[in-house]
Design a protein around this motif. Structure first.
Motif, PDB file in Angstrom:
ATOM      1  N   LEU A  80      43.363  55.797  35.929  1.00  0.00           N
ATOM      2  CA  LEU A  80      44.888  55.906  35.694  1.00  0.00           C
ATOM      3  C   LEU A  80      45.239  55.874  34.119  1.00  0.00           C
ATOM      4  O   LEU A  80      46.162  56.532  33.870  1.00  0.00           O
ATOM      5  CB  LEU A  80      45.457  54.582  36.193  1.00  0.00           C
ATOM      6  CG  LEU A  80      45.731  54.579  37.667  1.00  0.00           C
ATOM      7  CD1 LEU A  80      45.981  53.348  38.192  1.00  0.00           C
ATOM      8  CD2 LEU A  80      46.692  55.550  38.109  1.00  0.00           C
ATOM      9  N   ARG A 131      50.596  52.567  29.285  1.00  0.00           N
ATOM     10  CA  ARG A 131      51.767  52.596  30.445  1.00  0.00           C
ATOM     11  C   ARG A 131      53.219  52.260  29.926  1.00  0.00           C
ATOM     12  O   ARG A 131      54.343  52.759  30.389  1.00  0.00           O
ATOM     13  CB  ARG A 131      51.282  51.681  31.607  1.00  0.00           C
ATOM     14  CG  ARG A 131      52.270  51.735  32.499  1.00  0.00           C
ATOM     15  CD  ARG A 131      51.493  50.734  33.869  1.00  0.00           C
ATOM     16  NE  ARG A 131      52.087  49.514  33.454  1.00  0.00           N
ATOM     17  CZ  ARG A 131      51.055  48.399  33.217  1.00  0.00           C
ATOM     18  NH1 ARG A 131      49.715  48.606  33.310  1.00  0.00           N
ATOM     19  NH2 ARG A 131      51.327  47.079  32.687  1.00  0.00           N
ATOM     20  N   GLU A 134      39.146  52.807  39.169  1.00  0.00           N
ATOM     21  CA  GLU A 134      40.486  53.305  39.196  1.00  0.00           C
ATOM     22  C   GLU A 134      41.274  53.061  38.005  1.00  0.00           C
ATOM     23  O   GLU A 134      42.450  53.787  37.549  1.00  0.00           O
ATOM     24  CB  GLU A 134      40.989  52.278  40.199  1.00  0.00           C
ATOM     25  CG  GLU A 134      42.432  52.639  40.977  1.00  0.00           C
ATOM     26  CD  GLU A 134      42.675  53.747  41.557  1.00  0.00           C
ATOM     27  OE1 GLU A 134      43.751  54.135  41.675  1.00  0.00           O
ATOM     28  OE2 GLU A 134      41.711  53.855  42.556  1.00  0.00           O
ATOM     29  N   ARG A 154      46.462  50.308  40.888  1.00  0.00           N
ATOM     30  CA  ARG A 154      47.430  51.590  41.162  1.00  0.00           C
ATOM     31  C   ARG A 154      48.904  51.428  41.329  1.00  0.00           C
ATOM     32  O   ARG A 154      49.585  52.163  40.917  1.00  0.00           O
ATOM     33  CB  ARG A 154      46.921  52.104  42.620  1.00  0.00           C
ATOM     34  CG  ARG A 154      47.502  53.518  42.890  1.00  0.00           C
ATOM     35  CD  ARG A 154      46.911  53.879  44.297  1.00  0.00           C
ATOM     36  NE  ARG A 154      45.349  54.383  43.998  1.00  0.00           N
ATOM     37  CZ  ARG A 154      44.311  54.455  45.181  1.00  0.00           C
ATOM     38  NH1 ARG A 154      45.027  54.543  46.304  1.00  0.00           N
ATOM     39  NH2 ARG A 154      43.093  54.797  44.869  1.00  0.00           N
ATOM     40  N   GLN A 163      44.817  59.621  32.950  1.00  0.00           N
ATOM     41  CA  GLN A 163      46.122  60.458  33.258  1.00  0.00           C
ATOM     42  C   GLN A 163      47.239  59.879  32.519  1.00  0.00           C
ATOM     43  O   GLN A 163      47.982  60.882  32.146  1.00  0.00           O
ATOM     44  CB  GLN A 163      46.511  60.079  34.900  1.00  0.00           C
ATOM     45  CG  GLN A 163      45.384  60.508  35.925  1.00  0.00           C
ATOM     46  CD  GLN A 163      45.625  60.083  37.184  1.00  0.00           C
ATOM     47  OE1 GLN A 163      46.883  59.570  37.507  1.00  0.00           O
ATOM     48  NE2 GLN A 163      44.840  60.072  38.067  1.00  0.00           N
ATOM     49  N   GLN A 164      47.418  58.665  32.042  1.00  0.00           N
ATOM     50  CA  GLN A 164      48.557  58.331  31.147  1.00  0.00           C
ATOM     51  C   GLN A 164      48.392  58.808  29.874  1.00  0.00           C
ATOM     52  O   GLN A 164      49.401  59.335  29.103  1.00  0.00           O
ATOM     53  CB  GLN A 164      48.672  56.855  31.263  1.00  0.00           C
ATOM     54  CG  GLN A 164      49.293  56.152  32.573  1.00  0.00           C
ATOM     55  CD  GLN A 164      48.892  54.797  32.744  1.00  0.00           C
ATOM     56  OE1 GLN A 164      48.144  54.145  31.989  1.00  0.00           O
ATOM     57  NE2 GLN A 164      49.522  54.150  33.694  1.00  0.00           N
TER      58      GLN A 164
END
Length: 340
Positions: A223, A309, A219, A185, A226-227
């Motif tokens: 993430l 990311r 998790e 995270r 979302q990216q």
């Protein structure tokens, strides 16, 4: 004068003015300080302290966290000569680096204890080093040392390795889960890199670690998704169908994908698997699924959480190129799209 005394010793006042007042027996000797004088200064009530074998603190009072780190590194670097590794030139690898909870604290983990609160500082060295744990220095060995990261002048193990070394000594399940969650995270590393290190350390047989890894992988995927949503939105890509299963009409399932553009016959999948060293990429489930879909005329784009990311623009360009190339290809086979 004896053979241990340097011809031109540095002045004693240089020691008390140094930024980090931690030195080894050899360094003190190079400054003209004889062993007898060192012993005298380290007596009860004296001005120096004996922190670790062969390592001295040149002031009274408790050492700072920085001084404890440097003392542990000096102990590991200057004691127990190593056996040169086959094929590795001398000086090719670092002597020692901070790992475990101390390294996580250096990396900025809020869930790691403060450095001064740690009873032990873990130091990673080559397995050929003849060293033992002593005092607050706990020695860990590695067949192959990772490349350390310099944090305020202190060599620290990369986050995945530091996590594995820390978790190896932890039995508290909530603490393990919090550390692993913060690693992903907080953007410190990918979930797959952590799982790879935990597997290498043979920690995935411990039930509390396995439970925490399940949370970690969930998790990491959340993430990454979302990216991916942000990449499509911010770089003007057409909206796909999200998280769908593909199958042939009346036929078998082709597998799930994270995004699918049916008009262009382009599918995208986030690869969050932890690769295994012994796995043949051509035999992986991902490869077989991609091969099957591409035989049907569906282009499959594989993305890694790290590239989403770190390089969303580059990844968006790859997807846009695949979408634009659809007009030059034969239409893909008709497939049924189902919510996943």
């Amino acid at each position: 004068m004896n053979h241990d005394t340097p011809l031109s010793p540095l002045p004693l006042q240089h020691l008390t003015a140094s930024h980090c007042r931690v030195m080894t027996t050899r360094q003190l000797r190079e400054h003209g300080i004889a062993a007898a004088e060192t012993t005298e200064r380290c007596r009860p009530g004296g001005s120096w302290q004996h922190l670790l074998p062969g390592v001295y603190l040149l002031h009274p009072g408790a050492p700072t966290s920085e001084e404890r780190l440097h003392a542990a590194l000096l102990y590991a670097s200057h004691r127990g000569p190593g056996v040169p590794r086959q094929g590795s030139p001398s000086g090719d690898a670092p002597e020692a680096m901070i790992t475990g909870l101390a390294a996580l604290a250096l990396h900025g983990f809020t869930e790691a204890p403060a450095l001064l609160a740690l009873d032990r500082i873990e130091v990673l060295v080559s397995r050929t080093r003849r060293l033992r744990s002593t005092g607050f220095a706990r020695i860990l060995r590695a067949v192959e040392l990772p490349v350390p990261q310099d944090i305020t002048g202190v060599p620290a193990a990369p986050v995945p390795r530091a996590l594995a070394d820390a978790i190896g000594a932890l039995t508290d399940a909530p603490t393990v889960r919090r550390l692993l969650t913060e690693a992903v995270r907080g953007g410190h590393c990918e979930a797959s890199a952590v799982v790879r290190e935990l597997s290498r350390a043979r920690l995935l047989t411990r039930p509390h670690v396995v439970d925490a890894v399940d949370t970690l992988l969930a998790e990491g995927r959340a993430l990454a998704e979302q990216q991916l949503y942000a990449m499509v939105r911010e770089h003007g890509l057409p909206d796909p169908l999200w998280n769908v299963d593909l199958r042939l009409p009346g036929g078998p399932q082709l597998g799930g994908v994270d995004a699918f553009w049916p008009e262009h016959s382009v599918a995208l999948e986030i690869d969050t698997r932890a690769p295994r060293a012994e796995e043949d990429p051509l035999q992986s489930p991902f490869f077989h699924k991609r091969e099957h879909l591409e035989r049907l005329g569906i282009t499959v784009v594989r993305v890694l959480p790290r590239t989403l990311r770190q390089s969303p623009e580059q990844q968006a360009a790859v997807v846009r190129t695949a979408l634009m190339a659809a007009g030059d290809r034969e239409p893909g086979a008709y497939v049924v799209v189902l919510p996943r």
